[in-house]
Motif scaffolding. Sequence first.
Motif, PDB file in Angstrom:
ATOM      1  N   LEU A  61      -3.043 -10.775  -8.063  1.00 53.73           N
ATOM      2  CA  LEU A  61      -3.529  -9.570  -8.680  1.00 53.73           C
ATOM      3  C   LEU A  61      -4.568  -9.895  -9.735  1.00 53.73           C
ATOM      4  N   PRO A  62      -5.353  -8.707 -10.018  1.00 59.24           N
ATOM      5  CA  PRO A  62      -6.306  -8.902 -11.150  1.00 59.24           C
ATOM      6  C   PRO A  62      -5.649  -8.795 -12.318  1.00 59.24           C
ATOM      7  N   VAL A  63      -6.280  -9.507 -13.382  1.00 66.44           N
ATOM      8  CA  VAL A  63      -5.701  -9.453 -14.729  1.00 66.44           C
ATOM      9  C   VAL A  63      -5.835  -8.327 -15.397  1.00 66.44           C
ATOM     10  N   ASP A  64      -5.204  -7.761 -16.314  1.00 71.20           N
ATOM     11  CA  ASP A  64      -5.448  -6.576 -17.050  1.00 71.20           C
ATOM     12  C   ASP A  64      -6.666  -6.746 -17.765  1.00 71.20           C
ATOM     13  N   GLY A  65      -7.586  -5.469 -17.510  1.00 74.10           N
ATOM     14  CA  GLY A  65      -8.778  -5.582 -18.181  1.00 74.10           C
ATOM     15  C   GLY A  65      -9.863  -5.686 -17.069  1.00 74.10           C
ATOM     16  N   ALA A  66      -9.514  -6.261 -15.945  1.00 76.76           N
ATOM     17  CA  ALA A  66     -10.324  -6.234 -14.666  1.00 76.76           C
ATOM     18  C   ALA A  66     -10.187  -4.882 -13.837  1.00 76.76           C
ATOM     19  N   VAL A  67     -10.729  -5.016 -12.784  1.00 74.98           N
ATOM     20  CA  VAL A  67     -10.622  -3.571 -11.684  1.00 74.98           C
ATOM     21  C   VAL A  67      -9.343  -4.046 -11.157  1.00 74.98           C
ATOM     22  N   PRO A  68      -8.420  -2.944 -11.333  1.00 73.48           N
ATOM     23  CA  PRO A  68      -7.116  -2.881 -10.767  1.00 73.48           C
ATOM     24  C   PRO A  68      -6.886  -2.958  -9.283  1.00 73.48           C
ATOM     25  N   ALA A  69      -5.791  -3.414  -8.936  1.00 71.57           N
ATOM     26  CA  ALA A  69      -5.509  -3.509  -7.349  1.00 71.57           C
ATOM     27  C   ALA A  69      -4.748  -2.276  -7.110  1.00 71.57           C
ATOM     28  N   PRO A  70      -4.875  -2.016  -5.641  1.00 70.36           N
ATOM     29  CA  PRO A  70      -3.523  -0.796  -5.147  1.00 70.36           C
ATOM     30  C   PRO A  70      -2.213  -1.281  -5.352  1.00 70.36           C
ATOM     31  N   PRO A  71      -1.287  -0.432  -5.124  1.00 68.06           N
ATOM     32  CA  PRO A  71       0.059  -1.024  -5.075  1.00 68.06           C
ATOM     33  C   PRO A  71       0.198  -1.605  -3.841  1.00 68.06           C
ATOM     34  N   ALA A  72      -0.279  -1.350  -2.869  1.00 59.23           N
ATOM     35  CA  ALA A  72       0.116  -1.816  -1.448  1.00 59.23           C
ATOM     36  C   ALA A  72      -0.073  -3.590  -1.531  1.00 59.23           C
ATOM     37  N   ARG A  73      -1.138  -3.995  -2.697  1.00 54.51           N
ATOM     38  CA  ARG A  73      -1.056  -5.524  -2.739  1.00 54.51           C
ATOM     39  C   ARG A  73       0.342  -5.972  -3.312  1.00 54.51           C
ATOM     40  N   LEU A  74       0.570  -5.159  -4.366  1.00 51.11           N
ATOM     41  CA  LEU A  74       2.010  -5.865  -4.838  1.00 51.11           C
ATOM     42  C   LEU A  74       3.048  -5.938  -3.831  1.00 51.11           C
ATOM     43  N   LEU A  75       3.089  -4.903  -3.082  1.00 47.89           N
ATOM     44  CA  LEU A  75       4.063  -5.017  -2.018  1.00 47.89           C
ATOM     45  C   LEU A  75       4.006  -6.170  -1.078  1.00 47.89           C
ATOM     46  N   GLY A  76       2.757  -6.373  -0.732  1.00 47.37           N
ATOM     47  CA  GLY A  76       2.397  -7.430   0.066  1.00 47.37           C
ATOM     48  C   GLY A  76       3.040  -8.882  -0.676  1.00 47.37           C
ATOM     49  N   SER A  77       2.729  -8.972  -1.957  1.00 48.47           N
ATOM     50  CA  SER A  77       2.897 -10.331  -2.689  1.00 48.47           C
ATOM     51  C   SER A  77       4.672 -10.369  -2.875  1.00 48.47           C
ATOM     52  N   LEU A  78       5.186  -9.145  -2.950  1.00 50.59           N
ATOM     53  CA  LEU A  78       6.711  -9.245  -2.888  1.00 50.59           C
ATOM     54  C   LEU A  78       7.560  -9.789  -1.721  1.00 50.59           C
ATOM     55  N   ARG A  79       6.731  -9.406  -0.687  1.00 50.01           N
ATOM     56  CA  ARG A  79       7.266  -9.884   0.606  1.00 50.01           C
ATOM     57  C   ARG A  79       6.856 -11.381   0.894  1.00 50.01           C
ATOM     58  N   LEU A 130      -1.215   6.472 -17.797  1.00 54.30           N
ATOM     59  CA  LEU A 130      -2.512   6.360 -18.432  1.00 54.30           C
ATOM     60  C   LEU A 130      -3.178   7.808 -18.780  1.00 54.30           C
ATOM     61  N   ALA A 131      -3.131   8.604 -17.683  1.00 55.90           N
ATOM     62  CA  ALA A 131      -3.575   9.903 -17.743  1.00 55.90           C
ATOM     63  C   ALA A 131      -2.789  10.966 -16.705  1.00 55.90           C
ATOM     64  N   GLU A 132      -3.364  12.136 -16.621  1.00 51.74           N
ATOM     65  CA  GLU A 132      -2.850  13.074 -15.613  1.00 51.74           C
ATOM     66  C   GLU A 132      -2.845  12.325 -14.207  1.00 51.74           C
ATOM     67  N   GLY A 133      -1.782  12.333 -13.549  1.00 55.08           N
ATOM     68  CA  GLY A 133      -1.877  11.875 -12.124  1.00 55.08           C
ATOM     69  C   GLY A 133      -2.097  10.219 -12.047  1.00 55.08           C
ATOM     70  N   LEU A 134      -2.219   9.672 -13.233  1.00 51.78           N
ATOM     71  CA  LEU A 134      -2.454   8.065 -12.971  1.00 51.78           C
ATOM     72  C   LEU A 134      -1.732   7.481 -13.939  1.00 51.78           C
ATOM     73  N   TRP A 135      -1.095   6.134 -13.150  1.00 51.61           N
ATOM     74  CA  TRP A 135      -0.161   5.409 -13.377  1.00 51.61           C
ATOM     75  C   TRP A 135      -0.621   3.804 -13.364  1.00 51.61           C
ATOM     76  N   ARG A 136      -0.103   3.056 -14.299  1.00 47.60           N
ATOM     77  CA  ARG A 136      -0.820   1.535 -14.112  1.00 47.60           C
ATOM     78  C   ARG A 136       0.433   0.752 -14.345  1.00 47.60           C
ATOM     79  N   TRP A 137       0.765  -0.114 -13.318  1.00 53.46           N
ATOM     80  CA  TRP A 137       1.820  -0.906 -13.224  1.00 53.46           C
ATOM     81  C   TRP A 137       1.319  -2.325 -13.614  1.00 53.46           C
ATOM     82  N   THR A 138       2.070  -2.916 -14.662  1.00 54.98           N
ATOM     83  CA  THR A 138       1.740  -4.291 -14.913  1.00 54.98           C
ATOM     84  C   THR A 138       3.106  -5.241 -14.829  1.00 54.98           C
ATOM     85  N   VAL A 139       2.398  -6.373 -13.989  1.00 60.28           N
ATOM     86  CA  VAL A 139       3.404  -7.553 -13.602  1.00 60.28           C
ATOM     87  C   VAL A 139       3.408  -8.498 -14.955  1.00 60.28           C
TER      88      VAL A 139
END
Length: 238
Positions: A61-79, A130-139
């Motif tokens: 995953l990119p570090v906070d401050g870089a361009v974020p990744a989609p949540p699908a990448r998090l799911l793949g990493s969990l598996r 973060l804003a209307e309709g936008l959530w950021r998940w940090t690991v």
Amino acid sequence: MDPLPVSSVLVCCPSATLAVWSSAWLSGAAAPDDVLDALEVWGEAHEVVAHDPATGSTFDLPVDGAVPAPPARLLGSLRRLGIADGRLVLPVAGDVRGLGAGGPFASAALHVGEALVFADVGFGVVPRHLAEGLWRWTVFPLTEHPVSGRPAPEYVPLGEAEHGLTEAVRDSAGTLQTLDVARDRPGVRAELSARLRSRPHPAWPSGMPGRALRVLQRADEVAAILELAKADEPGGAV
């Protein structure tokens, strides 16, 4: 793939949605798209970052401050990491069970009042609106205790949680009567129903235990009651 049969009840927070649906995905009871669709009830857009470079490397995953990744990448990493499930934590001041030995993760989770913990591998995820309709998940990495090491999962069994919620409602009603602030309030039931109807109604995986659904639903009812009580004078002041 055919749509996954679901039931719909209220839920207390985005972390609960991710905890249930990611566990269903990891156990083979749901597809990745089912997880992503379930999250959309909280917002149209979700993004994921890592708190630090080491965590970013582990989860790809990119570090906070870089361009974020989609949540699908998090799911793949969990598996890929072999994670079996995650545990929902709802910390408040005075009760921080499951957060480990402090550190950035514990601070972030306590600030928003929710998180998802993967204790077996020593990481946690915290959502932020973060804003209307936008959530950021940090690991985050969990901070290990210098003596006991990595914290063991801490949770309240469903039966105990259900009983505790019921007892808390009963005790609170008695306390309010003692304080003489439990007055009849015209329309209070309608207000409560309106608050509950206005909250998100996520879908749940087929086969989710009925007791788990009841606990989440009761938690939402209690939260709505507390919101009304705090807005009511003199009850809110007391």
